[in-house]
Design a protein around this motif. Structure first.
Motif, short mmCIF file in Angstrom:
data_model
loop_
_atom_site.label_atom_id
_atom_site.label_comp_id
_atom_site.label_asym_id
_atom_site.label_seq_id
_atom_site.Cartn_x
_atom_site.Cartn_y
_atom_site.Cartn_z
N ILE A 208 0.36 -26.09 -54.02
CA ILE A 208 -0.90 -26.18 -52.68
C ILE A 208 -2.32 -24.80 -53.76
CG2 ILE A 208 -2.15 -26.42 -50.90
CD1 ILE A 208 0.94 -26.89 -49.25
N ARG A 221 -4.49 -33.22 -49.83
CA ARG A 221 -3.35 -33.59 -49.40
C ARG A 221 -2.01 -33.62 -49.59
NH1 ARG A 221 -0.76 -38.36 -47.24
NH2 ARG A 221 -2.20 -40.08 -48.33
N LEU A 241 -3.14 -23.80 -46.43
CA LEU A 241 -3.67 -25.45 -45.24
C LEU A 241 -4.92 -24.84 -44.89
CD1 LEU A 241 -1.31 -26.36 -43.25
CD2 LEU A 241 -1.82 -27.54 -45.21
N LYS A 242 -5.47 -23.63 -45.28
CA LYS A 242 -6.97 -23.19 -45.08
C LYS A 242 -7.67 -23.33 -45.75
CE LYS A 242 -5.41 -19.81 -41.28
NZ LYS A 242 -4.87 -18.67 -40.54
N VAL A 246 -8.46 -28.35 -48.85
CA VAL A 246 -7.05 -28.63 -48.60
C VAL A 246 -7.12 -29.40 -47.38
CG1 VAL A 246 -4.24 -27.88 -47.69
CG2 VAL A 246 -6.04 -27.32 -49.82
N TYR A 247 -6.47 -30.52 -46.95
CA TYR A 247 -6.69 -31.51 -45.26
C TYR A 247 -6.14 -30.39 -44.71
CZ TYR A 247 -9.47 -35.66 -47.56
OH TYR A 247 -10.12 -36.51 -47.95
N LYS A 248 -6.39 -30.04 -43.68
CA LYS A 248 -5.69 -30.11 -42.73
C LYS A 248 -5.01 -30.58 -41.86
CE LYS A 248 -8.57 -26.36 -43.49
NZ LYS A 248 -8.96 -26.02 -45.14
N LEU A 250 -0.83 -31.99 -41.98
CA LEU A 250 0.86 -32.20 -42.50
C LEU A 250 1.37 -33.82 -41.70
CD1 LEU A 250 2.35 -28.17 -42.11
CD2 LEU A 250 1.52 -29.73 -44.03
N ILE A 288 -5.64 -29.58 -36.76
CA ILE A 288 -4.65 -29.77 -37.65
C ILE A 288 -4.41 -30.90 -37.44
CG2 ILE A 288 -2.79 -28.78 -36.63
CD1 ILE A 288 -1.59 -28.61 -40.03
N ASN A 389 -9.44 -33.06 -40.91
CA ASN A 389 -8.24 -33.01 -41.06
C ASN A 389 -6.66 -34.48 -41.08
OD1 ASN A 389 -8.86 -34.50 -38.74
ND2 ASN A 389 -8.37 -33.38 -37.32
#
Length: 425
Positions: A208, A221, A241-242, A246-248, A250, A288, A389
């Protein structure tokens, strides 16, 4: 030779189509949009659900008739070809058959004067087909899984875990960005397993971060990962993810809120473990959003089992739920178990859907009358942007926007699925 390709199913299949097109055009063939004008027809199939299989069977039969009448070649590729070649042979006896792992060898079937069957062998590591749906580019990082779910037929089509090197995935992302992608979706059958076969350890967080460092104006994503892998990578995944690009978000499948049913499904986690993972993620990454998969009507599911699933939906308040009724798939253990009546499954789907819609609407209502930053990713009749998110926002105003831009949006309305609003200066 003029080749027509028709693809169904997931992002992995669409990537295989892109790979086929690249191989064929590199060899001098042309890709056409009309099957009647083609010399060879390729149908890239899906087999994940029973209704999908019925659809594939009808379409294979239609293309087979077209091929016979017009003197064309027919190639049946994809997951149905690999998982149920006997069914393909019955529907289209003269058709060539190509497994997903042999997508880069499609020319052997297209160029041959006789029937070709390519069902063995592993996927070429590092060979990734890049395609865009609008400005969104799914990039397969791996295929295969380490699980043995009793309801899944796809494991017979993409059984062996093959992770693409980080450098190859990053290179594919760079190509997608050059083509105009503003969203890179890292995808695979189970991203939680990424790297085990190649690096002898799980490497999803490192992947990522590497892709997020590609130059360009885009967001990353993360696709689906099964919960049993989270304990190995959770802390590093939180840090990945931070990253600002990067989208928050999953996608972690639950499938059932009953431990008894999870055991029958062959899932390698408990409901309690799942809840702990989600709550820890939400505590460490405020805001998130978690998407999940729910499968109702699995063999032996009682009303109590179903209600346990509903209670988990209420407790964890998923931002998105992919809800499905169980359907029998051949070559799976679950197909031999006592089945739930169809009407019961339909009733449970409707009950679960009402809860999902209620929870989704309640949670999205908190955004109404607020101003949010939103990243523009899609345009049809109007613009759609994404919150950090990944919650979608449909823009009501007709400003002259552009892809890949953060804009300030006043949220004026909410549905269970998305938000509505307008851009403010």
């Amino acid at each position: 030779m003029r080749v027509y390709i028709e693809t169904y199913g997931c992002a992995l299949n669409k990537s295989d189509e892109a790979l086929m097109k690249r191989v064929l055009t590199d060899r001098g063939h042309s890709i056409v949009d009309d099957p009647t004008s083609a010399d060879a027809l390729v149908i890239n199939t899906c087999t994940v659900r029973l209704d999908t299989e019925y659809r594939m069977a009808r379409r294979i039969a239609e293309l087979y008739r077209l091929a016979k009448e017009g003197g064309k070649k027919l190639v049946v590729a994809g997951c149905l070809a690999k998982a149920q070649p006997y069914k393909v042979a019955k529907l289209a006896p003269d058709a060539s058959i190509v497994s997903p792992q042999n997508a880069d060898k499609i020319h052997l079937a297209v160029e041959s004067n006789s029937r070709v069957v390519l069902l063995t062998g592993l996927r070429s590591r590092g060979t990734i087909g890049v395609f865009l749906t609008g400005r969104v580019a799914p990039i397969p990082a791996q295929e295969g899984c380490l699980g043995n779910c009793t309801f899944c037929i796809v494991k017979h089509a993409r059984r062996v875990l093959v992770s693409h090197p980080i450098e190859s995935v990053k290179k594919a992302a760079e190509e997608a960005v050059r083509l105009g992608a503003v969203e890179i979706e890292l995808t695979g059958m189970d991203l939680g397993t990424y790297g085990i076969d190649l690096y002898k350890t799980r490497k999803l967080p490192e992947l990522i971060e590497s892709v997020a460092e590609v130059e360009g104006n885009f967001m990353v994503r993360v696709g689906m990962l099964n919960p049993e892998h989270l304990s190995y990578i959770l802390d590093d995944l939180v840090e990945a993810l931070k990253h600002r690009k990067v989208y928050k978000f999953l996608h972690i499948p639950l499938q059932s809120g009953s431990n008894r049913i999870l055991r029958l499904m062959g899932r390698n986690y408990t409901v309690e473990e799942y809840i702990d993972y989600v709550e820890e993620l939400k505590s460490k990454i405020p805001g998130i959003s978690i998407a999940t998969d729910i499968l109702v009507g699995f063999p032996h599911e009682t009303d109590e089992d179903f209600q346990a699933t509903v209670e988990v939906i209420k407790k964890l308040r998923f931002e998105r739920v992919h809800l499905a009724a169980y359907s029998i798939r051949p070559r799976t253990l679950a197909s031999s178990l006592p089945q739930i009546p169809t009407q019961t499954k339909k009733s449970r789907v409707l009950q679960a859907l009402r809860v999902i819609e209620l929870v989704g609407l309640e949670d999205k209502q908190r955004y109404v009358n607020t101003v949010q930053s939103c990243f523009t990713t899609e345009k049809d009749k109007g613009w759609v942007c994404r919150l950090e998110n990944y919650i979608p926002v449909v823009l009501r105003s007709g400003e002259d926007l552009d892809y890949g831009r953060w804009v300030k949006v006043a949220i004026s309305e909410a549905t269970f699925f998305d938000l509505r609003g307008y851009v403010i200066n």
